[in-house]
Design a protein around this motif. Structure first.
Motif, short mmCIF file in Angstrom:
data_model
loop_
_atom_site.label_atom_id
_atom_site.label_comp_id
_atom_site.label_asym_id
_atom_site.label_seq_id
_atom_site.Cartn_x
_atom_site.Cartn_y
_atom_site.Cartn_z
N LYS A 81 0.81 -1.23 0.00
CA LYS A 81 0.00 0.00 0.00
C LYS A 81 0.84 1.28 0.00
N LEU A 82 2.13 1.15 -0.21
CA LEU A 82 3.00 2.32 -0.19
C LEU A 82 2.55 3.41 -1.15
N ASP A 83 2.18 3.01 -2.38
CA ASP A 83 1.85 4.02 -3.39
C ASP A 83 0.52 4.70 -3.15
N ARG A 84 -0.20 4.29 -2.09
CA ARG A 84 -1.49 4.91 -1.79
C ARG A 84 -1.45 5.74 -0.50
N LEU A 85 -0.27 5.89 0.10
CA LEU A 85 -0.20 6.52 1.41
C LEU A 85 -0.04 8.03 1.37
N ALA A 86 0.53 8.58 0.30
CA ALA A 86 0.77 10.02 0.23
C ALA A 86 -0.54 10.79 0.40
N GLY A 87 -0.54 11.78 1.27
CA GLY A 87 -1.70 12.61 1.52
C GLY A 87 -2.60 12.13 2.64
N ILE A 88 -2.40 10.89 3.11
CA ILE A 88 -3.22 10.34 4.18
C ILE A 88 -2.74 10.86 5.53
N GLU A 89 -3.66 11.08 6.45
CA GLU A 89 -3.31 11.49 7.80
C GLU A 89 -3.40 10.28 8.74
N VAL A 90 -2.34 10.06 9.50
CA VAL A 90 -2.28 8.94 10.44
C VAL A 90 -1.90 9.48 11.81
N ASN A 91 -2.79 9.28 12.77
CA ASN A 91 -2.52 9.71 14.14
C ASN A 91 -2.12 11.19 14.21
N GLY A 92 -2.79 12.00 13.42
CA GLY A 92 -2.54 13.44 13.42
C GLY A 92 -1.35 13.87 12.59
N LEU A 93 -0.68 12.92 11.91
CA LEU A 93 0.48 13.23 11.08
C LEU A 93 0.12 12.99 9.61
N ARG A 94 0.39 13.97 8.78
CA ARG A 94 0.06 13.86 7.36
C ARG A 94 1.26 13.30 6.60
N ILE A 95 1.03 12.22 5.81
CA ILE A 95 2.11 11.58 5.06
C ILE A 95 2.40 12.37 3.80
N ALA A 96 3.68 12.75 3.63
CA ALA A 96 4.10 13.47 2.43
C ALA A 96 4.43 12.51 1.29
N SER A 97 5.11 11.40 1.63
CA SER A 97 5.48 10.41 0.61
C SER A 97 5.85 9.11 1.30
N ALA A 98 5.89 8.04 0.49
CA ALA A 98 6.29 6.73 1.00
C ALA A 98 6.92 5.95 -0.14
N ASP A 99 7.99 5.21 0.17
CA ASP A 99 8.65 4.45 -0.89
C ASP A 99 9.43 3.28 -0.32
N ASP A 100 9.92 2.44 -1.22
CA ASP A 100 10.82 1.34 -0.90
C ASP A 100 12.20 1.78 -1.39
N PHE A 101 13.10 2.05 -0.44
CA PHE A 101 14.36 2.72 -0.75
C PHE A 101 15.23 1.90 -1.70
N SER A 102 15.69 2.57 -2.75
CA SER A 102 16.67 2.00 -3.67
C SER A 102 17.89 2.91 -3.71
N TYR A 103 19.04 2.32 -4.00
CA TYR A 103 20.29 3.08 -3.98
C TYR A 103 21.09 2.80 -5.24
N LEU A 104 21.43 3.88 -5.96
CA LEU A 104 22.30 3.78 -7.12
C LEU A 104 23.68 4.28 -6.71
N ASP A 105 24.65 3.38 -6.71
CA ASP A 105 26.01 3.72 -6.34
C ASP A 105 26.65 4.49 -7.49
N GLN A 106 26.97 5.76 -7.23
CA GLN A 106 27.48 6.59 -8.32
C GLN A 106 28.90 6.24 -8.70
N THR A 107 29.59 5.41 -7.90
CA THR A 107 30.97 5.05 -8.25
C THR A 107 31.03 3.88 -9.23
N ASP A 108 30.07 2.94 -9.12
CA ASP A 108 30.10 1.79 -10.03
C ASP A 108 28.76 1.53 -10.70
N GLN A 109 27.79 2.40 -10.44
CA GLN A 109 26.46 2.34 -11.06
C GLN A 109 25.67 1.08 -10.69
N SER A 110 26.06 0.43 -9.59
CA SER A 110 25.28 -0.72 -9.13
C SER A 110 24.02 -0.24 -8.43
#
Length: 541
Positions: A433-462
């Motif tokens: 449900k990550l892609d549906r969370l932006a804009g939802i308020e949870v326990n008085g806190l409004r979600i700005a964004s949500a994602d599954d973190f990915s990392y592109l290594d700029q030294t070897d492009q992995s």
């Protein structure tokens, strides 16, 4: 020298994690289990020059070292360098690899995990830069473990690991070295030992808990002998195969005696601890605990006070779950900030490329470009250098830091040894449900964004995917959910909670009170209690 090819069969569970292969001792004691993994390493790596071997002294350490030496001889290595008694802290092993320009090294440890016949063991391969093997290498090792059908070994008497000197196994030299000397010399080259000695001679007191793990000999040599701290400053300083029955993880749960000492009326000025293999640290001032995230930020902001870093930092790197306190230091210093997945190997490329100087993880690991591992004793010495230079207490330094940069209230909640299916249900349900969370308020806190973190290594492009689920709120707060790869049974769910309070705001709240809205929001989002049946985390750091 007679080389034997021993027939074997693959084991299906030898996939290295972020810190190598970790299993229970009884798993490693299965027929050919350790030999299979070691041979898979040898089959994958290039070079047969120098191999460094050492570990944290835990149960089964010596036995596997003897196996590895005989296998190294059979696989054509010219020289093995091993720490006396089989002992080398992880950062010390990294330094020896770099100092000797070795092909690489085998580090035998399960880090902060318990030791003993019914507890944990591990094998990690570090490359020629002294850092953990890259994902490309560990993937190749794993692929080889799935098809291995033989390993190579020579028949030879056991090597005397307790006597410094050189012997031979066939054509291969085996050099037993002082485990401490080279590392202690390195530390003395980085820091102002004269200033620290003067501070201690002037009445400054400290307490270091080695947790009956690998750093006892290192801390005794450096703190007591070279810096003049009183005898007994290093406590639990003798490495034991089972760490004295304790859990060698330097947090407020397992180092509670140090914490109580530092919170008492007659507390020393400074307290610290390190873990099983010496790469983690705990920092406590008189009456105040320093979170690992804050420690990274303070060290980065003040590193210029130590001789090795007087010219400034190239950049700072932190793991994604680590608080964003270091980001504000990087911005103030006008240097780069790199956010990587958890695992020190991701820092290695940045360090090798000269893009960063200091790195840190919320799991109590900090280090610099002096080696390619996190380094617990290094962090303690940098703190001591800063204290000697600024002539302030830990509490004063931390308070001034928050007044300048603001405070990142932060905690990690660990749910340990969960059934894998229940841990997967928590993370999988939230991921769906990550892609549906932006804009939802949870326990008085409004979600700005949500994602599954990915990392592109700029030294070897992995590209590294699925490195943790992030939920970011409008006020700058965030929650991160991640399954850890450092356990040996079941799954460990880690929940990271962070709230930023700007300079001039309320900087003196109790951490639990400051994070209460986020704790409730995490439960509402992920349903941890519903999926796991756990009412509370096992460990809070």
């Amino acid at each position: 020298m007679t080389i034997r090819d021993v027939a074997t069969r693959p084991y299906a569970d030898q996939k290295p994690g972020t810190s190598g292969l970790r299993k229970k001792v009884r798993v490693f004691q299965q027929e050919n289990y350790a030999a299979n993994f070691i041979q898979s390493v040898f089959d994958v790596i290039d070079g047969r020059d120098i191999l460094v071997i050492g570990g944290d002294g835990r149960y089964f350490n010596r036995e596997v070292i003897q196996i590895a030496i005989r296998m190294a001889a059979a696989n054509g290595f010219a020289r093995v360098v091993v720490g006396r008694g089989g002992i080398l802290s992880t950062p010390a092993a990294s330094h020896v690899i770099r100092l000797r320009k070795a092909t690489g090294g085998l580090i035998l440890s399960a880090s902060h995990n318990p030791g003993g016949p019914d507890e944990d063991f591990g094998i990690k391969y570090n490359g020629t830069n002294g850092g953990p093997a890259t994902e490309k290498v560990t993937d190749a090792i794993y692929a080889r473990t799935k098809e291995i059908d033989r390993y190579r070994v020579v028949d030879a008497d056991e090597i005397d690991l307790d006597t410094i000197g050189e012997t031979h196994v066939g054509d291969m030299a085996v050099e037993v070295i002082d485990s401490v000397a080279d590392y202690a010399d390195l530390m003395e080259s980085l820091f102002d030992f004269a200033a620290i000695r003067a501070m201690i001679a002037g009445g400054f007191t400290l307490s270091f808990d080695a947790m009956h793990a690998v750093t006892g000999p290192y801390a005794t040599e450096i703190l007591e002998r070279r810096l003049g701290a009183a005898a007994g400053t290093v406590q639990n300083g003798v490495p034991l195969r089972d760490f004295g029955g304790h859990h060698p993880d330097p947090n407020l749960v397992h180092a509670h005696e140090l914490y109580e000492r530092m919170m008492g009326e007659a507390a020393p000025d400074f307290g610290a601890a390190s873990d099983g293999d010496g790469d983690r640290n705990l920092i406590i001032g008189r009456g105040i605990f320093v979170s690992p995230s804050d420690s990274l930020a303070v060290l980065a902001a003040n590193a210029h006070l130590a001789p090795a870093y007087s010219a400034g930092l190239a950049g700072i790197a932190r793991s994604m779950p680590t608080s964003q306190a270091a980001d504000r230091v990087a911005e103030a210093l006008g240097i780069g900030l790199f956010e990587t997945p958890t695992g020190w190997k991701f820092f290695g490329n940045l360090l090798d490329a000269g893009l960063v100087t200091i790195c840190g993880e919320e799991s109590a690991g900090t280090g610099s470009n002096h080696v390619r591992e996190k380094d617990g004793v290094w962090a303690v010495l940098l703190w001591l250098n800063i204290l000697a230079s600024r002539k302030q207490s830990v509490a004063e330094i931390l308070t001034e830091h928050w007044a300048r940069f603001g405070r990142n209230y932060y905690a990690r909640h660990d749910y340990e040894a969960l059934p894998v299916d229940k841990a997967d249900a928590v993370v999988g349900g939230l991921r769906d449900k990550l892609d549906r969370l932006a804009g939802i308020e949870v326990n008085g806190l409004r979600i700005a964004s949500a994602d599954d973190f990915s990392y592109l290594d700029q030294t070897d492009q992995s590209l590294s995917r699925h490195q943790g689920l992030r939920v970011l709120f409008d006020d700058g707060s965030r929650i991160v959910f991640r399954l850890s790869g450092t356990g040996t049974e079941g799954a460990t769910l880690r929940v990271y909670l962070e709230r930023y309070e700007p300079a001039g705001g309320d900087l003196g709240l109790a951490v639990g009170d400051a994070l209460k809205p986020l704790i409730d929001a995490a439960e509402a989002l992920a349903g941890i209690k519903v999926h796991t049946g756990r009412e509370r985390p096992d460990v809070i750091t």
